[in-house]
Design a protein around this motif. Structure first.
Motif, PDB file in Angstrom:
ATOM      1  N   VAL A  96      -7.261  -7.264  -8.376  1.00  0.00           N
ATOM      2  CA  VAL A  96      -7.850  -6.829  -7.102  1.00  0.00           C
ATOM      3  C   VAL A  96      -9.251  -6.267  -7.341  1.00  0.00           C
ATOM      4  O   VAL A  96     -10.170  -6.534  -6.563  1.00  0.00           O
ATOM      5  N   ARG A 129      -1.833  -9.327  -7.469  1.00  0.00           N
ATOM      6  CA  ARG A 129      -1.772  -7.980  -6.908  1.00  0.00           C
ATOM      7  C   ARG A 129      -2.031  -6.890  -7.942  1.00  0.00           C
ATOM      8  O   ARG A 129      -2.092  -5.717  -7.592  1.00  0.00           O
ATOM      9  N   ILE A 170      -2.608  -6.966   0.646  1.00  0.00           N
ATOM     10  CA  ILE A 170      -2.932  -5.784  -0.149  1.00  0.00           C
ATOM     11  C   ILE A 170      -3.071  -4.605   0.821  1.00  0.00           C
ATOM     12  O   ILE A 170      -3.907  -4.653   1.723  1.00  0.00           O
ATOM     13  N   SER A 183       0.092 -12.708  -0.514  1.00  0.00           N
ATOM     14  CA  SER A 183       0.597 -11.335  -0.476  1.00  0.00           C
ATOM     15  C   SER A 183      -0.504 -10.381  -0.015  1.00  0.00           C
ATOM     16  O   SER A 183      -1.579 -10.334  -0.606  1.00  0.00           O
ATOM     17  N   TRP A 210      -3.837   0.349  -2.063  1.00  0.00           N
ATOM     18  CA  TRP A 210      -3.984  -0.454  -3.280  1.00  0.00           C
ATOM     19  C   TRP A 210      -5.459  -0.792  -3.498  1.00  0.00           C
ATOM     20  O   TRP A 210      -5.947  -0.789  -4.621  1.00  0.00           O
TER      21      TRP A 210
END
Length: 84
Positions: free
Chosen positions: A17, A12, A51, A49, A55
């Motif tokens: 990313v 993350r 995003i 997880s 983000w």
């Protein structure tokens, strides 16, 4: 935030990313196309997880600040050595 910390998992972190976004830009794409492809890619590759869109936008900002990304006619593209 940009790099992994105790509270930010490696998958993350904004640099992670951002790298994942670059993988989606083998051809020019709109921001929404890139967002959809990134979510699909993360799901297909076992990144559990989610995003949030904010983000994603921050990761685009990181890429733009690093001069790795350009926006031309509403299309995101990787910056190449030849691009001006």
């Amino acid at each position: 935030m940009i790099t992994p910390t105790r509270s930010i998992a490696p998958d993350r972190a904004l640099l992670s990313v951002a790298a994942q976004i670059l993988l989606q830009l083998e051809a020019p794409r709109t921001i929404s196309q890139t967002w959809v492809r990134l979510k699909s890619w993360r799901s297909d590759n076992g990144f559990g997880s989610p995003i949030p869109f904010g983000w994603f936008v921050l990761a685009l900002d990181v890429l733009y600040a690093m001069d790795a990304l350009i926006l031309v006619d509403d299309l995101l593209m990787r910056r190449t050595e030849n691009a001006s």
